[in-house]
Design a protein around this motif. Structure first.
Motif, mmCIF file in Angstrom:
data_model
loop_
_atom_site.group_PDB
_atom_site.id
_atom_site.type_symbol
_atom_site.label_atom_id
_atom_site.label_comp_id
_atom_site.label_asym_id
_atom_site.label_seq_id
_atom_site.Cartn_x
_atom_site.Cartn_y
_atom_site.Cartn_z
ATOM 1 N N VAL A 57 3.565 -29.717 33.034
ATOM 2 C CA VAL A 57 4.253 -30.849 32.591
ATOM 3 C C VAL A 57 4.426 -31.284 31.798
ATOM 4 C CG1 VAL A 57 3.559 -33.333 32.823
ATOM 5 C CG2 VAL A 57 1.704 -31.290 34.084
ATOM 6 N N HIS A 58 4.208 -30.484 30.240
ATOM 7 C CA HIS A 58 5.111 -30.832 29.581
ATOM 8 C C HIS A 58 6.251 -30.266 29.125
ATOM 9 C CE1 HIS A 58 4.878 -31.166 24.986
ATOM 10 N NE2 HIS A 58 5.399 -30.053 24.358
ATOM 11 N N LEU A 59 6.433 -29.214 29.767
ATOM 12 C CA LEU A 59 7.941 -28.427 29.677
ATOM 13 C C LEU A 59 9.055 -29.456 30.261
ATOM 14 C CD1 LEU A 59 9.322 -25.865 29.012
ATOM 15 C CD2 LEU A 59 8.489 -24.899 30.793
ATOM 16 N N VAL A 60 8.243 -29.648 31.749
ATOM 17 C CA VAL A 60 9.841 -30.372 32.712
ATOM 18 C C VAL A 60 9.788 -31.991 31.575
ATOM 19 C CG1 VAL A 60 9.648 -32.453 34.469
ATOM 20 C CG2 VAL A 60 8.397 -29.876 34.475
ATOM 21 N N THR A 92 5.365 -23.221 41.265
ATOM 22 C CA THR A 92 6.422 -22.817 42.660
ATOM 23 C C THR A 92 7.174 -24.215 41.977
ATOM 24 O OG1 THR A 92 5.862 -21.267 43.644
ATOM 25 C CG2 THR A 92 8.101 -22.585 44.167
ATOM 26 N N GLU A 93 6.119 -25.694 42.659
ATOM 27 C CA GLU A 93 6.237 -26.836 42.210
ATOM 28 C C GLU A 93 6.666 -27.258 41.234
ATOM 29 O OE1 GLU A 93 6.657 -28.815 44.596
ATOM 30 O OE2 GLU A 93 5.617 -27.030 46.126
ATOM 31 N N TYR A 94 6.544 -26.686 39.513
ATOM 32 C CA TYR A 94 7.106 -27.355 38.814
ATOM 33 C C TYR A 94 8.986 -26.610 38.130
ATOM 34 C CZ TYR A 94 2.943 -29.548 38.004
ATOM 35 O OH TYR A 94 1.672 -31.133 38.416
ATOM 36 N N GLU A 95 8.300 -25.246 38.774
ATOM 37 C CA GLU A 95 9.958 -23.971 38.599
ATOM 38 C C GLU A 95 10.365 -24.733 39.424
ATOM 39 O OE1 GLU A 95 9.446 -22.096 36.519
ATOM 40 O OE2 GLU A 95 7.769 -20.917 35.913
ATOM 41 N N ALA A 96 10.376 -25.188 39.902
ATOM 42 C CA ALA A 96 11.474 -26.097 41.170
ATOM 43 C C ALA A 96 12.614 -26.764 39.872
ATOM 44 C CB ALA A 96 11.198 -26.307 42.582
ATOM 45 N N PRO A 97 11.478 -28.400 39.879
ATOM 46 C CA PRO A 97 12.714 -28.598 39.152
ATOM 47 C C PRO A 97 12.984 -28.607 37.026
ATOM 48 C CG PRO A 97 10.207 -29.474 38.982
ATOM 49 C CD PRO A 97 10.484 -28.275 39.863
ATOM 50 N N ILE A 98 12.154 -27.221 36.568
ATOM 51 C CA ILE A 98 12.746 -26.661 35.701
ATOM 52 C C ILE A 98 14.323 -25.823 35.687
ATOM 53 C CG2 ILE A 98 12.480 -24.490 33.464
ATOM 54 C CD1 ILE A 98 8.845 -26.155 34.265
ATOM 55 N N ALA A 99 13.987 -25.383 36.287
ATOM 56 C CA ALA A 99 15.426 -24.680 37.242
ATOM 57 C C ALA A 99 16.377 -25.291 37.200
ATOM 58 C CB ALA A 99 14.876 -23.620 38.700
#
Length: 200
Positions: free
Chosen positions: A53-56, A5-12
């Protein structure tokens, strides 16, 4: 909240900023480990976290300038408000906050060309504009993000921006062949000869 979730938030958030044509962006996160990994200060050892990390990082390349910084939780009032919203009943917040429920993790989204239509240069651009999808290669991701800025997506149809004529509808190879066939058969009305121009 779990680490995903901590990564999904910045991606969104990055996806939304890209849609709004933001050029320069500062991202603030209150989980130091996530921020440090994205900045390259710490290495992600878990395969799932490494993919995130790569996706962000790939999504960040669509901006002219994009930085991510750590901010302590106690200084981030907005995060507290959002975390309370997440734990509340959806009905309680309906109409007051826009939100989207993810059916699949961002790292699991795969680009697939529409069945029966075959691959086309249009597909990656549409996939990026509809879902935020980007190739795994950082350079290719940046190239696609920049390329997509030249197009509009209206009701699922891709158009190229134009400043002197109406938007140009983008066609797949099979659609282009059909359009050319119709033009040459005169479906658009009578046409002048296609031979060389002659002057007296």
């Amino acid at each position: 909240m779990n680490n995903e979730t901590e990564y999904e938030a910045p991606i969104a958030g990055l996806g939304l900023a890209g849609t709004l044509k933001v050029k320069n962006l500062k991202v603030c996160g209150d989980l130091k480990l996530v921020v440090s990994r994205v900045k390259g200060e710490f290495e992600a050892r878990d395969e799932t976290m490494e993919k995130y990390v790569h996706l962000v990082r790939a999504v960040m390349t669509q901006f002219d300038e994009c930085h991510i910084d750590y901010i302590p939780r106690e200084e981030n009032v907005k995060v507290d408000a959002l975390s309370k919203f997440v734990s509340s009943e959806v009905e309680e917040s309906s109409g007051s906050v826009y939100f989207r429920v993810l059916k699949i993790r961002s790292i699991d989204i795969k680009f697939v060309a529409p069945i029966g239509l075959g691959g086309s240069w249009i597909d990656p651009i549409k996939a990026h504009m509809q879902t935020g999808w980007l190739p795994n290669d950082v350079m290719e991701a940046r190239k696609l993000a920049v390329q997509a800025l030249r197009y509009y997506l209206i009701e699922g149809i891709l158009y190229k921006r134009s400043y002197v004529v109406p938007y140009l509808k983008c066609l797949r190879p099979d659609e282009a062949r059909l359009a050319l066939k119709e033009v040459h058969e005169g479906i658009c009305g009578q046409h002048l000869g296609t031979g060389p121009l002659r002057t007296k």
